[in-house]
Design a protein around this motif. Structure first.
Motif, mmCIF file in Angstrom:
data_model
loop_
_atom_site.group_PDB
_atom_site.id
_atom_site.type_symbol
_atom_site.label_atom_id
_atom_site.label_comp_id
_atom_site.label_asym_id
_atom_site.label_seq_id
_atom_site.Cartn_x
_atom_site.Cartn_y
_atom_site.Cartn_z
ATOM 1 N N PRO A 100 -7.177 -3.916 -4.491
ATOM 2 C CA PRO A 100 -7.774 -2.608 -4.749
ATOM 3 C C PRO A 100 -8.936 -2.662 -5.737
ATOM 4 C CG PRO A 100 -5.766 -2.854 -6.025
ATOM 5 C CD PRO A 100 -5.900 -4.104 -5.193
ATOM 6 N N ARG B 88 -10.024 6.687 -7.575
ATOM 7 C CA ARG B 88 -10.019 6.300 -6.161
ATOM 8 C C ARG B 88 -9.748 4.806 -6.056
ATOM 9 N NH1 ARG B 88 -14.938 8.018 -2.381
ATOM 10 N NH2 ARG B 88 -13.988 10.033 -2.900
ATOM 11 N N HIS B 89 -8.854 4.435 -5.138
ATOM 12 C CA HIS B 89 -8.574 3.036 -4.843
ATOM 13 C C HIS B 89 -9.187 2.695 -3.492
ATOM 14 C CE1 HIS B 89 -5.504 3.853 -7.876
ATOM 15 N NE2 HIS B 89 -5.362 2.553 -8.034
ATOM 16 N N THR B 90 -10.082 1.724 -3.476
ATOM 17 C CA THR B 90 -10.689 1.243 -2.236
ATOM 18 C C THR B 90 -10.216 -0.176 -1.990
ATOM 19 O OG1 THR B 90 -12.662 2.594 -2.651
ATOM 20 C CG2 THR B 90 -12.864 0.816 -1.027
ATOM 21 N N GLU B 91 -9.616 -0.421 -0.838
ATOM 22 C CA GLU B 91 -9.128 -1.766 -0.535
ATOM 23 C C GLU B 91 -10.297 -2.671 -0.170
ATOM 24 O OE1 GLU B 91 -5.976 -4.644 -0.060
ATOM 25 O OE2 GLU B 91 -6.161 -2.710 -1.077
ATOM 26 N N ILE B 92 -10.429 -3.768 -0.896
ATOM 27 C CA ILE B 92 -11.485 -4.759 -0.670
ATOM 28 C C ILE B 92 -10.872 -5.955 0.046
ATOM 29 C CG2 ILE B 92 -13.014 -6.405 -1.811
ATOM 30 C CD1 ILE B 92 -14.083 -3.640 -2.037
ATOM 31 N N PRO C 195 -17.459 -0.029 -5.089
ATOM 32 C CA PRO C 195 -16.923 -1.008 -4.135
ATOM 33 C C PRO C 195 -17.935 -1.412 -3.067
ATOM 34 C CG PRO C 195 -15.319 0.729 -4.565
ATOM 35 C CD PRO C 195 -16.597 1.163 -5.194
ATOM 36 N N ARG C 196 -18.726 -0.454 -2.558
ATOM 37 C CA ARG C 196 -19.749 -0.800 -1.562
ATOM 38 C C ARG C 196 -20.831 -1.665 -2.181
ATOM 39 N NH1 ARG C 196 -21.641 4.724 1.014
ATOM 40 N NH2 ARG C 196 -23.302 3.360 1.782
ATOM 41 N N HIS D 15 -18.300 7.077 -6.526
ATOM 42 C CA HIS D 15 -17.358 6.028 -6.118
ATOM 43 C C HIS D 15 -18.034 5.000 -5.211
ATOM 44 C CE1 HIS D 15 -13.955 7.988 -7.975
ATOM 45 N NE2 HIS D 15 -14.160 9.089 -7.300
ATOM 46 N N THR E 232 -11.941 3.012 -9.085
ATOM 47 C CA THR E 232 -13.074 3.651 -9.764
ATOM 48 C C THR E 232 -12.642 5.024 -10.264
ATOM 49 O OG1 THR E 232 -13.909 4.567 -7.671
ATOM 50 C CG2 THR E 232 -14.821 2.471 -8.378
ATOM 51 N N HIS F 18 0.788 -1.230 0.000
ATOM 52 C CA HIS F 18 0.000 0.000 0.000
ATOM 53 C C HIS F 18 0.820 1.279 0.000
ATOM 54 C CE1 HIS F 18 -3.366 -2.630 0.732
ATOM 55 N NE2 HIS F 18 -2.824 -3.082 1.829
#
Length: 450
Positions: free
Chosen positions: A408, A235-239, A422-423, A419, A411, A105
């Motif tokens: 990641p 945007r990078h969202t960690e899943i 991811p949710r 964004h 989006t 990260h």
């Protein structure tokens, strides 16, 4: 052709995709495949260095460089007769878990291994031994994607372990070398595959499969900018999917003759459709693309295949999954036709307008060793997600780590203004596990979690 010192040959269609992108867009970060191996305390580092040098000499990828040809699509690769990769050595101020976090990260990999120019001198790779404060040593590896893919990390670490254990190193090296064909043979294999009746059949399939693609509006300047590498807001969202959830997904997939890959690809595509209302989605996803004779060759084989899902909100999640399985199976069966040529030869109008055919990317990285090998040697091996996909409005790259799938979710503002994908993806995974017989419309109506 071969002269006294260097072997020179053309590139594969797979390699050409990476090389053309970097030749045309020098401002973009290079395509790198990155892996890390946590080694047990007390490992013989002298022996490890020796073995690593031997394996990297054995595989000609680490002696390869590239040269531009007279146009944007012609390249040559040169393989030096001698070479390989040397490992540098550094201390890390933290423990092993801190190191994994920093490599995953933070900017540590970029600091360790600055960008690799595919048109520079070999090796097109960097390797480091990092010593943590709790006595663990990590082997961090960055390799240009034009000579290395995720499965190559499996091959490299497997051969490294095999040679490390061998009592007769020379015999072991000879045995390893006898098990695989060198990469130039794959270039010729691919050339022979993509000609004559086989080529006509592949072109016909993809022309029909992708007829009337949903795509992106031709007048959309933002999409054109994406394909030029001007990414806009990303945007990078960690899943993270916990191990128990992954086990439930595996069980659900097995019960319905599906794969976990298809389940999660579907959830991603459903999440995109929930946001933009488009029910016809094209997603690029990588395939191994290795004939048996190249199973232990280090090189660039992975070929992205475009998987199309035409979803029906009034049908059940399972029914939509069954339709996607059929579409995906057909696409994989015809995956020998490179994705770059699909666009270049069948949809040239999109290429001229610099618009991507598929606006999303999905991948589950392969593990770099079996659980049994890791336990026996006390190694912890993983490929790192790249976290970027050129021209993709949505990109999800998951990797298996100790039973957990994490990585990641990218989006871009133009494709996902809030964004929220991811949710929505995570909520749809939960919906699928709670009631796979519910309709897709019902799953979409569930309130978003926090």
């Amino acid at each position: 052709m071969r002269n006294d010192t260097i072997t020179t040959f053309g590139v594969s269609e797979i390699q050409r995709r990476f090389l053309a992108a970097e030749a045309r867009h020098a401002q973009l970060a290079p395509h790198l495949q990155r892996s890390v191996c946590l080694l047990p305390a007390g490992v013989d580092l002298g022996r490890l260095r020796q073995v690593f040098a031997q394996v990297s000499q054995l595989q000609d990828a680490f002696r390869t460089s590239f040269e531009r040809g007279p146009d944007l699509f012609t390249f040559f690769q040169h393989v030096q007769p001698e070479g390989g990769l040397q490992l540098d050595e550094q201390a890390f101020d933290g423990n092993a878990d801190d190191l994994v976090q920093a490599l995953n990260h933070g900017p540590l990999f970029d600091q360790l291994h600055p960008g690799i120019d595919p048109f520079g001198r070999p090796p097109l790779a960097r390797g480091s031994l990092l010593h943590t404060q709790d006595g663990v040593t990590a082997l961090a590896l960055s390799v240009h994607h034009a000579i290395f893919d995720g499965w190559s990390a499996v091959v490299l670490f497997g051969q490294l372990i095999e040679l490390f254990e061998a009592e007769d190193a020379a015999a072991c090296m000879a045995g390893i070398q006898a098990r695989f064909d060198p990469y130039p043979a794959f270039v010729e294999h691919e050339r022979q595959t993509l000609q004559g009746e086989r080529l006509v059949a592949l072109q016909g399939f993809w022309r029909d499969y992708l007829a009337d693609p949903p795509g992106v509006a031709a007048a959309d300047a933002a999409a054109a900018a994406l394909s030029l590498g001007q990414e806009g807001e990303v945007r990078h969202t960690e899943i993270a999917l916990p191990a128990d959830m992954v086990q439930r997904l595996d069980a659900l997939a097995g019960a319905h003759r599906l794969t976990t890959h298809v389940l999660l690809l579907a959830c991603m595509q459903w999440a995109m459709a929930a946001g933009n209302g488009v029910l016809d989605v094209l997603t690029s996803t990588p395939t191994r693309n290795r004939p048996t004779r190249f199973a232990e060759t280090v090189g660039c084989f992975v070929n992205p295949v475009i998987v199309r899902q035409r979803m029906d909100p009034q049908r059940s999640l399972l029914d939509n999954l069954a339709a996607l399985r059929g579409a995906a199976t057909a696409a994989y069966r015809h995956g020998a036709f490179p994705a770059a040529r699909v666009v270049r030869e069948l949809f040239p109008e999109l290429l001229r307008q610099r618009i991507p055919l598929a606006s999303s990317w999905f991948a589950i990285q392969v593990g770099t060793a079996t659980q049994e090998v890791q336990q026996r040697h006390q190694f912890r091996l993983l490929n790192l997600a790249a976290g970027r996909a050129m021209g993709a409005g949505h990109a999800l790259e998951l990797r298996p780590v100790d039973g957990v799938l994490r990585g990641p979710f990218l989006t871009r503002r133009h494709f996902d203004p809030d964004h929220l994908a991811p949710r929505r993806f995570l909520d749809l995974v939960h919906a699928l596990l709670s009631d796979p017989q519910q309709t897709l419309a019902q799953a979409w109506r569930r309130p978003l979690s926090n």
